[in-house]
Design an enzyme around this catalytic site. Structure first.
Site, PDB file in Angstrom:
ATOM      1  N   LYS A   1      24.162  43.438   1.747  1.00 24.37           N
ATOM      2  CA  LYS A   1      22.887  43.416   1.018  1.00 24.37           C
ATOM      3  C   LYS A   1      23.155  43.628  -0.487  1.00 24.37           C
ATOM      4  CE  LYS A   1      20.725  42.627   4.729  1.00 24.37           C
ATOM      5  NZ  LYS A   1      20.016  43.291   5.799  1.00 24.37           N
TER       6      LYS A   1
HETATM    7  C1  LIG Z   1      19.518  43.295   7.269  1.00 24.55           C
HETATM    8  C2  LIG Z   1      18.145  43.143   7.731  1.00 24.55           C
HETATM    9  C3  LIG Z   1      17.536  44.074   8.585  1.00 24.55           C
HETATM   10  C4  LIG Z   1      18.267  45.168   9.275  1.00 24.55           C
HETATM   11  O1  LIG Z   1      18.979  46.010   8.483  1.00 24.55           O
HETATM   12  P1  LIG Z   1      20.290  46.738   9.066  1.00 24.55           P
HETATM   13  O2  LIG Z   1      20.566  47.766   8.038  1.00 24.55           O
HETATM   14  O3  LIG Z   1      21.347  45.684   9.168  1.00 24.55           O
HETATM   15  O4  LIG Z   1      19.942  47.322  10.384  1.00 24.55           O
HETATM   16  C5  LIG Z   1      16.189  43.916   8.889  1.00 24.55           C
HETATM   17  N1  LIG Z   1      15.484  42.890   8.408  1.00 24.55           N
HETATM   18  C6  LIG Z   1      16.033  41.957   7.605  1.00 24.55           C
HETATM   19  C7  LIG Z   1      15.167  40.870   7.087  1.00 24.55           C
HETATM   20  C8  LIG Z   1      17.380  42.033   7.258  1.00 24.55           C
HETATM   21  O5  LIG Z   1      17.932  41.101   6.493  1.00 24.55           O
END
Ligand SMILES: *Cc1c(COP(=O)(O)O)cnc(C)c1O
Length: 378
Positions: A190
């Site tokens: 991210k």
């Molecule tokens: C990455 C992501 C999540 C989940 O986050 P994690 O930290 O990987 O559990 C939820 N929604 C979206 C749209 C994402 O891109």
């Protein structure tokens, strides 16, 4: 495989290592260290009106959000179809049913029109939805003004899945702060990362208090372990929080770099027929976590997959856009409202390398390869 140019690689140019060293020598690696508090305070200062619970993932943040909203067995929760599975899985954990809604063509996020039609349809079936999960995909803000008007009109609270949109804004206010609860992810790829991590944010103090309690195994404040409820082991650990604090200090820099990468792609690809970008709506500002394009094969002469393979051969990582959840085998019995917007986005889209440290030369190299693909077919 190690790509020469990865899709989205973390960049640690601040105090991350220093803070991790500090945690290591303190011995407090678990969920009781000082950096967890620092992380929450630091994020809270950015958000101003909203308090923060640091958690171990975006998925657990979303699960906790739904628990706090009282979602349970047999309930229905509206969810944007064009998203990662983690947006809808927590609805399933609770024995509730997601109701998938199609996207709009500019922001690629949930269509406010179809959202309202869906609410009316479910109400007419005697099943008023209990919540709406809105996603700000690839960092692009959804149309929060319209969505919040619908939320208020029907009295259905909104959860913002801002997992990909840390630092994005609508009308000057950060994504995640518009609905009842917002969630962030700090997973490895991210825009900023704590290794694995997430956060739940809300301006309702009582909700934050209860969230912290439930996320810490619902342990009562007594000298022995006493439990009145079933809780979760969802808190962020101190080691992750140390990385997270270092990354939060870099967030503004990361956002401005990714925004620059996006505008640079737009400039470099300007004039090539059949290529379109995701568009910011009025008064909204994407963090441009990933720059994504749509390829209209009738105009380009090549498909998104053709381009993906070509770039892969040259050590460049790209990725298809999310396959809509209503098209996923695991959700085949789940209701879907809309047409073919998200399906077409999936069929035409490609995410381009967008790491914060992507260089001008690398972007020019990628665009040069795209240009060669045009020449092959002309
Ligand atoms: C990455 C992501 C999540 C989940 O986050 P994690 O930290 O990987 O559990 C939820 N929604 C979206 C749209 C994402 O891109």
């Amino acid at each position: 495989m190690a790509y020469q140019i990865p899709l989205s690689f973390p960049v640690f140019e601040g105090n991350e290592s220093l803070y991790v060293q500090e945690v290591m020598s303190s011995g407090h690696l678990a969920t009781n260290g000082a950096f967890i508090n620092k992380f929450e305070t630091k994020l809270n200062r950015r958000l101003k009106t909203h308090q923060v619970i640091a958690l171990n993932s975006g998925t657990s943040a979303l699960h906790l959000a739904l628990v706090l909203m009282g979602i349970g067995q047999g309930d229905e929760v509206i969810c944007q179809s064009f998203t990662f599975c983690a947006s809808a899985n927590p609805v399933m954990y609770l024995g509730a049913t997601p109701i998938f809604v199609d996207s709009e063509t500019d922001t690629w996020n949930i269509s406010p029109e179809i959202l309202e039609d869906t609410i009316l349809s479910r109400i007419s079936l005697g099943k008023k939805p209990k919540a709406i999960i809105v996603v700000h995909l690839f960092g692009m803000p959804a149309k929060m003004k319209e969505i919040m008007e619908i939320s208020e009109k029907y009295g259905i609270p909104v959860v913002e899945d801002a997992a990909e949109a840390v630092g994005s804004r609508v009308n000057g206010a950060f994504c995640g702060t518009h609905g009842k609860i917002g969630i962030y992810s700090f997973n490895g790829n991210k825009i900023i990362t704590s290794g694995g991590g997430g956060a739940l944010i809300s301006k309702e103090g009582a909700l934050i208090e209860r969230g912290k309690y439930l996320a810490s195994q619902a342990r009562e404040d007594l000298p022995y372990y006493q439990h009145l409820e079933i809780g979760y082991n969802y808190r962020m650990n101190n080691l992750a929080a140390a990385v997270g604090v270092g990354q939060l200090e870099q967030l503004d820099v990361m956002v401005s770099k990714r925004r620059k990468i996006n505008s640079n792609y737009k400039a470099l690809l300007d004039g090539y027929p059949g290529i379109k970008f995701q568009e910011e709506s009025e008064n909204s500002e994407s963090n441009y976590w990933l720059t994504a394009i749509l390829i209209d094969e009738r105009k380009t002469g090549f498909s998104n997959d053709k381009l993906r393979v070509l770039l892969l051969k040259n050590g460049i990582e790209t990725r298809f856009l999310w396959k809509p959840l209503h098209m996923q085998p695991v959700f085949k019995r789940i209701p879907f409202y809309g047409g073919r917007v998200s399906e077409n986005l999936f069929l035409q889209g490609l995410c381009l390398p967008s790491s914060s440290n992507l260089t001008q030369e690398q972007q020019e190299y990628i665009v040069k390869l795209i240009e060669e693909e045009y020449k092959k077919v002309s």
